[in-house]
Design a protein around this motif. Structure first.
Motif, PDB file in Angstrom:
ATOM      1  N   GLN A 180       0.780  -1.401   0.163  1.00 23.13           N
ATOM      2  CA  GLN A 180       0.077  -0.088   0.109  1.00 23.13           C
ATOM      3  C   GLN A 180       0.834   1.414  -0.158  1.00 23.13           C
ATOM      4  N   ALA A 181       1.774   1.233   0.893  1.00 24.29           N
ATOM      5  CA  ALA A 181       2.913   2.499   0.641  1.00 24.29           C
ATOM      6  C   ALA A 181       3.610   2.571  -0.431  1.00 24.29           C
ATOM      7  N   VAL A 182       4.003   1.594  -0.953  1.00 22.96           N
ATOM      8  CA  VAL A 182       4.388   1.382  -2.472  1.00 22.96           C
ATOM      9  C   VAL A 182       3.484   2.094  -3.456  1.00 22.96           C
ATOM     10  N   ASN A 183       2.127   1.717  -3.436  1.00 21.39           N
ATOM     11  CA  ASN A 183       1.357   2.290  -4.490  1.00 21.39           C
ATOM     12  C   ASN A 183       1.044   3.791  -4.170  1.00 21.39           C
ATOM     13  N   TYR A 184       0.969   4.167  -2.868  1.00 24.39           N
ATOM     14  CA  TYR A 184       0.709   5.199  -2.486  1.00 24.39           C
ATOM     15  C   TYR A 184       1.957   6.035  -3.020  1.00 24.39           C
ATOM     16  N   LEU A 185       3.060   5.835  -3.016  1.00 27.77           N
ATOM     17  CA  LEU A 185       4.167   6.905  -3.524  1.00 27.77           C
ATOM     18  C   LEU A 185       4.110   6.645  -5.208  1.00 27.77           C
ATOM     19  N   ALA A 186       3.728   5.595  -5.772  1.00 29.89           N
ATOM     20  CA  ALA A 186       3.482   5.633  -7.125  1.00 29.89           C
ATOM     21  C   ALA A 186       2.648   6.832  -7.685  1.00 29.89           C
ATOM     22  N   ASN A 187       1.678   7.351  -6.747  1.00 35.12           N
ATOM     23  CA  ASN A 187       0.855   8.389  -7.107  1.00 35.12           C
ATOM     24  C   ASN A 187       1.680   9.684  -7.362  1.00 35.12           C
ATOM     25  N   PHE A 188       2.896   9.720  -6.872  1.00 33.39           N
ATOM     26  CA  PHE A 188       3.706  10.970  -6.744  1.00 33.39           C
ATOM     27  C   PHE A 188       4.910  10.626  -7.534  1.00 33.39           C
ATOM     28  N   ASP A 189       4.887   9.862  -8.455  1.00 28.11           N
ATOM     29  CA  ASP A 189       6.025   9.255  -9.589  1.00 28.11           C
ATOM     30  C   ASP A 189       7.106   8.718  -8.832  1.00 28.11           C
ATOM     31  N   ILE A 190       6.949   8.144  -7.810  1.00 24.10           N
ATOM     32  CA  ILE A 190       8.272   7.469  -7.445  1.00 24.10           C
ATOM     33  C   ILE A 190       8.092   5.925  -7.561  1.00 24.10           C
ATOM     34  N   PRO A 191       9.183   5.509  -8.475  1.00 21.29           N
ATOM     35  CA  PRO A 191       8.938   4.198  -9.027  1.00 21.29           C
ATOM     36  C   PRO A 191       9.244   2.916  -7.734  1.00 21.29           C
ATOM     37  N   GLU A 192       8.698   1.873  -8.003  1.00 18.12           N
ATOM     38  CA  GLU A 192       8.656   0.808  -6.978  1.00 18.12           C
ATOM     39  C   GLU A 192      10.133   0.313  -6.537  1.00 18.12           C
ATOM     40  N   GLU A 193      10.993   0.529  -7.411  1.00 16.41           N
ATOM     41  CA  GLU A 193      12.540   0.139  -7.119  1.00 16.41           C
ATOM     42  C   GLU A 193      13.044   1.070  -6.212  1.00 16.41           C
ATOM     43  N   GLU A 194      12.571   2.286  -6.093  1.00 14.11           N
ATOM     44  CA  GLU A 194      13.013   3.256  -4.971  1.00 14.11           C
ATOM     45  C   GLU A 194      12.042   3.442  -3.992  1.00 14.11           C
ATOM     46  N   ALA A 195      10.809   2.931  -4.204  1.00 17.07           N
ATOM     47  CA  ALA A 195       9.794   3.141  -2.907  1.00 17.07           C
ATOM     48  C   ALA A 195       9.756   1.875  -2.100  1.00 17.07           C
ATOM     49  N   ARG A 196       9.924   0.767  -2.866  1.00 17.69           N
ATOM     50  CA  ARG A 196       9.834  -0.579  -1.679  1.00 17.69           C
ATOM     51  C   ARG A 196      10.894  -0.639  -0.874  1.00 17.69           C
ATOM     52  N   PRO A 197      12.315  -0.283  -1.118  1.00 14.71           N
ATOM     53  CA  PRO A 197      13.469  -0.301  -0.050  1.00 14.71           C
ATOM     54  C   PRO A 197      13.025   0.643   1.104  1.00 14.71           C
ATOM     55  N   LEU A 198      12.422   1.725   0.559  1.00 17.21           N
ATOM     56  CA  LEU A 198      12.319   2.749   2.013  1.00 17.21           C
ATOM     57  C   LEU A 198      11.079   2.256   2.561  1.00 17.21           C
ATOM     58  N   LEU A 252      11.303  17.072   1.446  1.00 15.29           N
ATOM     59  CA  LEU A 252      12.601  16.500   2.121  1.00 15.29           C
ATOM     60  C   LEU A 252      13.225  15.549   1.016  1.00 15.29           C
ATOM     61  N   VAL A 253      14.500  15.790   0.844  1.00 20.91           N
ATOM     62  CA  VAL A 253      15.334  14.879   0.092  1.00 20.91           C
ATOM     63  C   VAL A 253      15.662  13.584   0.932  1.00 20.91           C
ATOM     64  N   ILE A 254      15.409  12.265   0.580  1.00 21.86           N
ATOM     65  CA  ILE A 254      15.380  11.038   0.973  1.00 21.86           C
ATOM     66  C   ILE A 254      16.417  10.185   0.336  1.00 21.86           C
ATOM     67  N   LYS A 255      17.415   9.820   0.917  1.00 19.84           N
ATOM     68  CA  LYS A 255      18.429   9.266  -0.063  1.00 19.84           C
ATOM     69  C   LYS A 255      19.174   8.030   0.860  1.00 19.84           C
ATOM     70  N   THR A 256      19.559   7.176   0.079  1.00 25.89           N
ATOM     71  CA  THR A 256      20.463   6.322   1.051  1.00 25.89           C
ATOM     72  C   THR A 256      21.903   6.833   1.106  1.00 25.89           C
ATOM     73  N   CYS A 257      22.577   6.545   2.258  1.00 30.11           N
ATOM     74  CA  CYS A 257      23.506   7.389   2.546  1.00 30.11           C
ATOM     75  C   CYS A 257      24.648   6.424   3.120  1.00 30.11           C
ATOM     76  N   ALA A 258      26.105   6.751   2.948  1.00 29.60           N
ATOM     77  CA  ALA A 258      27.019   5.988   3.799  1.00 29.60           C
ATOM     78  C   ALA A 258      27.762   6.816   4.605  1.00 29.60           C
ATOM     79  N   LEU A 259      28.572   6.230   5.582  1.00 28.99           N
ATOM     80  CA  LEU A 259      29.403   7.146   6.582  1.00 28.99           C
ATOM     81  C   LEU A 259      30.231   8.301   5.929  1.00 28.99           C
TER      82      LEU A 259
END
Length: 274
Positions: A180-198, A252-259
């Motif tokens: 449901q969260a992934v489908n919700y983000l799809a409404n805002f042009d966030i692809p599943e490969e980005e939305a699902r890990p989040l 918000l900018v949301i991104k994977t990050c390293a140390l």
């Protein structure tokens, strides 16, 4: 102050709240971050508490009474509290080991060549540390926040979301509704490969760390403020920072990050860069 306990940097001192307030009074300072106001005490009770705190500081050889009746505080302790009371730079760290977990707090202050760390190991107890090395100061902050455990490299994912959208997605994922969260983000042009890990991150009781950096550059009247949040699960580590303001909203900018990215951001902000 020959009668004082021998203290050298790095120095670590435990203080009760009333003792800390007495030291602040000698500096003409009202408070420091992390010290609650004594709202439940009458003026008479405050006077008694201050008198007792002065005696305990003297008994611990952290202060002495001069011939004119003025309390003289050990210079190392006075410097540590003074850096916290009148800092040029402050990093506040708020850490939770899981959603709804216990909050850990650390306040890291810098003034000139002195660096102070302030933690609260238990209710009513304050630990002040004074250092003269920025690298060690930052290293302690990273260790306290468990950020040294961040990976050195990550699979890149990035998106920009308004706060309300992010919060709605987060609640869905917390409740186990990842699809449901992934489908919700799809409404805002966030692809599943980005939305699902989040979304999956919030199903794994992630750790949360919030860092707030406040600096006052020479010649400036108003301090500069920067904030970042880190969400870490077993599989992913996410950095959240405000995007440049757009009209009345600040996405918000949301991104994977390293140390290394976290270390670079802190170094940049502490150097007063925008």
């Amino acid at each position: 102050m020959a009668n004082h306990a021998e203290l050298e940097k790095p120095a670590h001192i435990l203080l009760a709240q009333d003792e800390l307030r007495v030291v602040l009074q000698t500096l003409n300072a009202q408070t420091i971050p992390g010290l609650p106001a004594p709202t439940d005490m009458t003026p008479e009770q405050l006077t008694v508490a201050n008198q007792v705190a002065q005696r305990t500081l003297r008994a611990r050889r952290l202060a002495q009474l001069r011939d004119d009746g003025v309390l003289s505080v050990h210079m190392i302790l006075l410097t540590a509290v003074g850096v916290a009371a009148y800092p040029e730079k402050t990093i506040s760290a708020f850490c939770w080991d899981k959603p709804g977990g216990t909050l850990k707090r650390l306040y890291a202050h810098q003034r000139g060549r002195d660096f102070a760390l302030h933690t609260l190991p238990e209710a009513g107890i304050h630990r002040l540390s004074l250092l003269n090395d920025q690298a060690r100061w930052l290293s302690y902050l990273m260790e306290f926040s468990d950020l040294v455990q961040l990976p050195a490299e990550v699979t890149p994912h990035q998106m920009v979301l308004e706060q309300t959208i992010f919060t709605t997605m987060q609640e869905m994922a917390y409740n186990g509704n990842v699809s449901q969260a992934v489908n919700y983000l799809a409404n805002f042009d966030i692809p599943e490969e980005e939305a699902r890990p989040l979304a999956e991150t919030f199903t794994q009781e992630p750790r949360f760390v919030i860092l707030q950096v406040i600096t006052l550059a020479e010649g400036e009247q108003a301090p500069r403020k920067h904030d970042l949040s880190i969400i870490q699960s077993e599989d992913q580590t996410w950095l959240i920072v405000p995007a440049p303001a757009v009209e009345s909203n600040q996405p918000l900018v949301i991104k994977t990050c390293a140390l290394p990215e976290i270390e670079a951001l802190l170094t940049k902000w502490l150097g007063h860069e925008s």
